[in-house]
Scaffold this active site. Sequence first.
Site, PDB file in Angstrom:
ATOM      1  N   CYS A 179      24.082 -85.398   2.332  1.00 38.39           N
ATOM      2  CA  CYS A 179      23.102 -85.345   3.413  1.00 38.39           C
ATOM      3  C   CYS A 179      21.932 -86.241   3.008  1.00 38.39           C
ATOM      4  O   CYS A 179      21.281 -85.995   1.984  1.00 38.39           O
ATOM      5  CB  CYS A 179      22.629 -83.898   3.580  1.00 38.39           C
ATOM      6  SG  CYS A 179      21.303 -83.686   4.776  1.00 38.39           S
TER       7      CYS A 179
ATOM      8  N   CYS B 250      22.931 -91.150   8.133  1.00 37.96           N
ATOM      9  CA  CYS B 250      23.039 -89.690   8.283  1.00 37.96           C
ATOM     10  C   CYS B 250      24.526 -89.386   8.331  1.00 37.96           C
ATOM     11  O   CYS B 250      25.267 -90.030   9.095  1.00 37.96           O
ATOM     12  CB  CYS B 250      22.360 -89.239   9.579  1.00 37.96           C
ATOM     13  SG  CYS B 250      22.731 -87.531  10.052  1.00 37.96           S
TER      14      CYS B 250
ATOM     15  N   SER C   4      23.438 -80.031   5.643  1.00 41.65           N
ATOM     16  CA  SER C   4      22.798 -79.120   6.581  1.00 41.65           C
ATOM     17  C   SER C   4      23.820 -78.538   7.561  1.00 41.65           C
ATOM     18  O   SER C   4      23.598 -77.477   8.128  1.00 41.65           O
ATOM     19  CB  SER C   4      21.726 -79.871   7.373  1.00 41.65           C
ATOM     20  OG  SER C   4      22.331 -80.941   8.076  1.00 41.65           O
TER      21      SER C   4
END
Length: 253
Positions: free
Chosen positions: A71, A181, A9
């Site tokens: 991601c 993450c 992202s």
Amino acid sequence: MKSIGIFDSGIGGITFLREAWQRLPAENFIYFADTGNVPYGTKSPDDVRRLVKEAVAFLSRQNIKVLVIACNTATSAAVYELRQRYDFPILGMEPAIKPALDAAGQKRVLVFSTSLTSQGSKLRMLCSQLDRNQQVDTVPFDELVKSAEAFDFVSPEVKNIICKKLSSVDQNIYGAVVLGCTHFIFYRPLIEEILPLSIPVFDGNRGTLNNLVRILHADQTSAMGRGGQIVFYSSGLPESAEREEMLLRLVRD
Ligand code: DGL
């Protein structure tokens, strides 16, 4: 020569590219950051699925031989659908729960992730396979994505955000922390500095990179010697020269 596509992202996947670049110096990489739409972690699963599909459609036209979704959030929302749609291999990223459970012993495991990953069925399924004694706690930490996107890795403000989060949990009950993450991996040194030595920190980059190396060798497509290049895209457009320089610095340093 075909390239390895890496998607995130935003800049979190750079932590993966940094390791991949070291280990696969002859490969060409295309890095796609969906900068126009970051963060994903606070969006709905449908929105994230749509954005990931658009990004991967773009990458599929760039002569890639394999795609790494660097991601956790995008993997959680879209990896199954993508694998049905494309015939190149697609590797995902998921929280490194297994090694963390092994290290934690009888203690609990704390997984920091985005909200979407922590609520997603993919993480629930992973836990139902591995977390037999229900030792895993998931805690959203979306604030850190914003700091990373601002290239803020060491300011007093970001240190304060991390200190606050770590002191909001009872550290005595945890035997391992997972960074679920890729954006959080930039803060791994800081997090390790704050946590007691008895709480090791894990992330999913190494596992995914091992899979990537295995796939490339199996396909015999990995070139020998040095000379690979990196091309950066931001939501389908070439990165500006200024940002490209900043990203390259993160890859090399
Ligand atoms: N880097 C992403 C992850 O690994 C998500 C960050 C975001 O866009 O919220 O989950």
